[in-house]
Design a protein around this motif. Sequence first.
Motif, short mmCIF file in Angstrom:
data_model
loop_
_atom_site.label_atom_id
_atom_site.label_comp_id
_atom_site.label_asym_id
_atom_site.label_seq_id
_atom_site.Cartn_x
_atom_site.Cartn_y
_atom_site.Cartn_z
N ARG A 105 0.84 -1.19 0.00
CA ARG A 105 0.00 0.00 0.00
C ARG A 105 0.88 1.24 0.00
O ARG A 105 1.71 1.42 0.89
N PRO A 107 1.07 5.64 -0.35
CA PRO A 107 0.24 6.80 -0.01
C PRO A 107 -0.74 7.16 -1.13
O PRO A 107 -0.42 7.05 -2.31
N LYS A 108 -1.93 7.62 -0.74
CA LYS A 108 -2.97 7.92 -1.72
C LYS A 108 -2.55 9.03 -2.67
O LYS A 108 -2.98 9.06 -3.84
N TRP A 109 -1.70 9.97 -2.18
CA TRP A 109 -1.33 11.09 -3.04
C TRP A 109 -0.52 10.64 -4.25
O TRP A 109 -0.42 11.35 -5.25
N HIS A 111 -1.31 8.54 -6.36
CA HIS A 111 -2.20 8.32 -7.50
C HIS A 111 -2.52 9.60 -8.24
O HIS A 111 -3.17 9.56 -9.29
N THR A 112 -2.06 10.73 -7.71
CA THR A 112 -2.38 12.02 -8.34
C THR A 112 -1.13 12.72 -8.90
O THR A 112 -1.25 13.84 -9.40
N SER A 197 8.26 -0.46 -4.55
CA SER A 197 6.94 -0.54 -3.93
C SER A 197 6.80 -1.83 -3.14
O SER A 197 6.24 -1.84 -2.03
#
Length: 223
Positions: A105, A107-109, A111-112, A197
């Motif tokens: 997993r 960090p969500k950021w 993906h941007t 990753s």
Amino acid sequence: MGPAIGQVLPLALGIAISPVPIIAAVLMLLSPKARMTSVGFLVGWVLGIVVATTVFVLLSQVLPDETESGSRPILGTIQIVLGAGLLALALRQWQGRPRPGDEPRLPKWMHTVDRISFGGALGLGALLAAVNPKNLLLAASAGATIGTAGLATGEVAVTVTVFTLLAACTVLIPVIGYLVAFARLAVPMDALRVWLSRENAVIMTVLLLVLGIVVIGKGIGSL
């Protein structure tokens, strides 16, 4: 100056071997706005390291000088606390590692990052370099080492520069290499991203464990 540089080199490597910013840089290099965002991220990464290290250099210069026995108990205590913090981060990384068969997993950021602007990339690089707990602890230890080494102003500047270049090299080299030969490096870069990753938790655990012991050792030696 030489001994001070030698003491901070392992700490610089600790910042350099940081999978998350390397992955972020690779994702930006593989995005449609690679040239703009990757350069912004690199500039922010370098500035973050310089600012964090310099702040702790200045703070450490107000610490008391050596005692008659040559010890520096306050510096030693600070280094032991910093080392303990690194060991705690190592434990946290190990406990949060993906279990066999689980997808890592990130960090969500992340993906941007393919839609981020130059300013956003610069700010992200600065935050990851200076605010990330691991990097902040390493910069604090390096700053304390440099600031208490009794160096002249010019020598301090050179030492901080050497520390920064080594700490930033794992972001600096891919960005420059990709911008020079992007067609040949696209596939290797993506393979590197996948590997980092998957192995992020193990790499960081071992790195933080070793550096925590090194910093605690320095602290004990200063008592």
